[in-house]
Design an enzyme around this catalytic site. Structure first.
Site, PDB file in Angstrom:
ATOM      1  N   HIS A 124       0.774  -1.246   0.000  1.00  0.00           N
ATOM      2  CA  HIS A 124       0.000   0.000   0.000  1.00  0.00           C
ATOM      3  C   HIS A 124       0.802   1.291   0.000  1.00  0.00           C
ATOM      4  CE1 HIS A 124      -0.151  -0.149   4.748  1.00  0.00           C
ATOM      5  NE2 HIS A 124       1.038  -0.405   4.263  1.00  0.00           N
ATOM      6  N   HIS A 125       2.130   1.197   0.145  1.00  0.00           N
ATOM      7  CA  HIS A 125       2.920   2.442   0.173  1.00  0.00           C
ATOM      8  C   HIS A 125       3.385   2.890  -1.208  1.00  0.00           C
ATOM      9  CE1 HIS A 125       2.955   2.398   4.487  1.00  0.00           C
ATOM     10  NE2 HIS A 125       3.653   1.281   4.578  1.00  0.00           N
ATOM     11  N   ALA A 126       3.366   2.001  -2.191  1.00  0.00           N
ATOM     12  CA  ALA A 126       3.885   2.381  -3.508  1.00  0.00           C
ATOM     13  C   ALA A 126       3.076   3.544  -4.070  1.00  0.00           C
ATOM     14  CB  ALA A 126       3.834   1.194  -4.466  1.00  0.00           C
ATOM     15  N   ASP A 166      -0.863   5.048   2.686  1.00  0.00           N
ATOM     16  CA  ASP A 166      -0.690   6.351   2.021  1.00  0.00           C
ATOM     17  C   ASP A 166      -0.765   6.275   0.496  1.00  0.00           C
ATOM     18  OD1 ASP A 166       1.713   4.916   2.019  1.00  0.00           O
ATOM     19  OD2 ASP A 166       2.973   6.696   2.270  1.00  0.00           O
TER      20      ASP A 166
END
Ligand SMILES: [Zn+2]
Length: 385
Positions: A124-126, A166
């Site tokens: 989920h941070h990419a 994010d």
């Protein structure tokens, strides 16, 4: 979703995201026979046109370059950093994981499966134009984007990883069709230092981003109280066509990279709640993803085996002994001793935020209230119980 080649997503020795976590999870699922209760499917890798639903082509090209020549990575696009070192085959492994989440979304949208799980995903941070936080391609955002492309009018994304979701939030910041809800440790004490309750979405998409910033040290009762104080009411109001959930296991008290104190038992209860919420508010259409989790022997395989059991309609009883064959496999591969049961021995309850009343002096209740105040009015809901 499973393809043994996902274990090629390997940042190398000493990196916390050891792919043994994925292999041990699949072996535990198999040792309970759950793989015979479901269709185990390997989807195709995500190709460039699919990756471009979220990512910039220049970034995909950069991943491909360092994948072919890892020594050339110099930190641009977040590639070749301490968190995201380049490795041979990086593009292929990342696109394969992304393809499993996209394939899960397609299977659920087309009705081939009511629920689909890709525990290898949840990266989920990419970001659209860069790697971040052990994540190269954002399979979670890609799954959501693919659902929209296939005709979904509204998609809800619920992220219970200890870190803020994010990258998914950023991908849909301006899109009122996607509700992103992230519960995570407070940004003042944890990467990526975002996920404040005041982050609520762009003009025109107000209230479509929801952030619950939990105080470090939050345990089962507080975590469950926060989940139930925010998620069910919002999903009921939003009425998604599909629910996508991210089940990072790094909220656990044994996790070495974060500071919440959640047990396996509470993690399992939240997975059960996500399942129930998909049936109540999304016609049962549920795409469940993995995520973080760095207690790779003690926590990750057990919590994601519970997730698969719940999605399969054959929940593993928490008191079940862990099969000996799996414990031997753990020792063979890691020289560590495996946990003996599918529980941490806890039976957490929680006090309902609306029914029990709240304590304005309590830091957890303050966090819950900050989130409800920031977004509930945009959904026609009252922030105070
Ligand atoms: Zn995480």
């Amino acid at each position: 979703m499973w393809d043994e080649a996902v274990t090629g997503y390997d940042f190398g020795p000493g990196h916390p995201m050891d792919p043994v976590r994925l292999a041990l999870t699949m072996r535990l699922i198999e040792s309970y026979g759950l793989h015979r209760e479901v269709d185990v499917v390997a989807a195709k890798s995500a190709g460039d046109s699919t990756l471009r639903l979220v990512h910039r082509q220049d970034y995909v090209d950069a991943v491909r370059r360092v994948s072919a020549e890892p020594g050339a990575a110099d930190g641009t696009y977040g590639l070749g950093t301490v968190d995201d070192p380049a490795f041979a085959g990086m593009h292929e492994a990342s696109a394969l994981i992304a393809g499993q989440s996209v394939g899960a979304a397609e299977a659920v949208w087309r009705g081939e499966a009511l629920h689909a799980v890709n525990f290898t995903g949840g990266l989920h941070h990419a970001m659209p134009g860069g790697a971040s936080g052990f994540c190269v391609y954002n399979d979670a955002a890609l799954a959501v984007a693919r659902l929209l492309e296939l005709g979904a009018r509204r998609v809800a994304y619920v992220d219970v990883d200890v870190h803020h979701g994010d990258g998914v939030q950023a991908a849909f910041w301006e899109d009122p069709r996607v509700l992103t809800i992230s519960l995570h440790e407070h940004p003042s004490t944890l990467f990526p230092q975002t996920g404040w309750p005041q982050e609520t979405g762009a003009d025109g998409a107000e209230g479509s981003a929801v952030n619950v910033a939990l105080p470090a040290g939050t345990g089962d009762e507080g975590w469950l109280r926060a989940f139930h104080a925010v998620v069910p009411e919002l999903l009921a109001a939003f009425r998604p066509d599909v629910l996508v959930t991210q089940h990072g296991a790094d909220t656990h008290f044994e996790d070495p990279l974060a500071h919440l104190a959640v047990s396996l038992d509470a993690q399992r209860m939240v997975a059960e709640s996500c399942h129930a919420l998909a049936h109540e508010h999304a016609g049962g259409r549920w795409v469940a993803l993995g995520g973080g989790g760095y207690a790779v022997v003690d926590v990750v395989p057990r919590t994601w085996t519970h997730l698969v059991g719940i999605a399969a309609g054959r929940a593993v009883p928490p008191e079940s002994p862990v099969p000996d064959e799996w414990r031997h496999e753990v020792y063979r591969r890691t020289r560590e001793s495996a946990p003996a049961r599918m529980t941490d021995g806890r039976a957490p309850g929680w006090r309902d935020f609306v029914e029990s009343g709240y304590d304005p002096a309590d830091r957890l209740d303050q966090a819950i209230l900050a989130t409800r105040r920031a977004v509930f009015p945009a959904h026609g809901l009252l922030p105070l119980p």
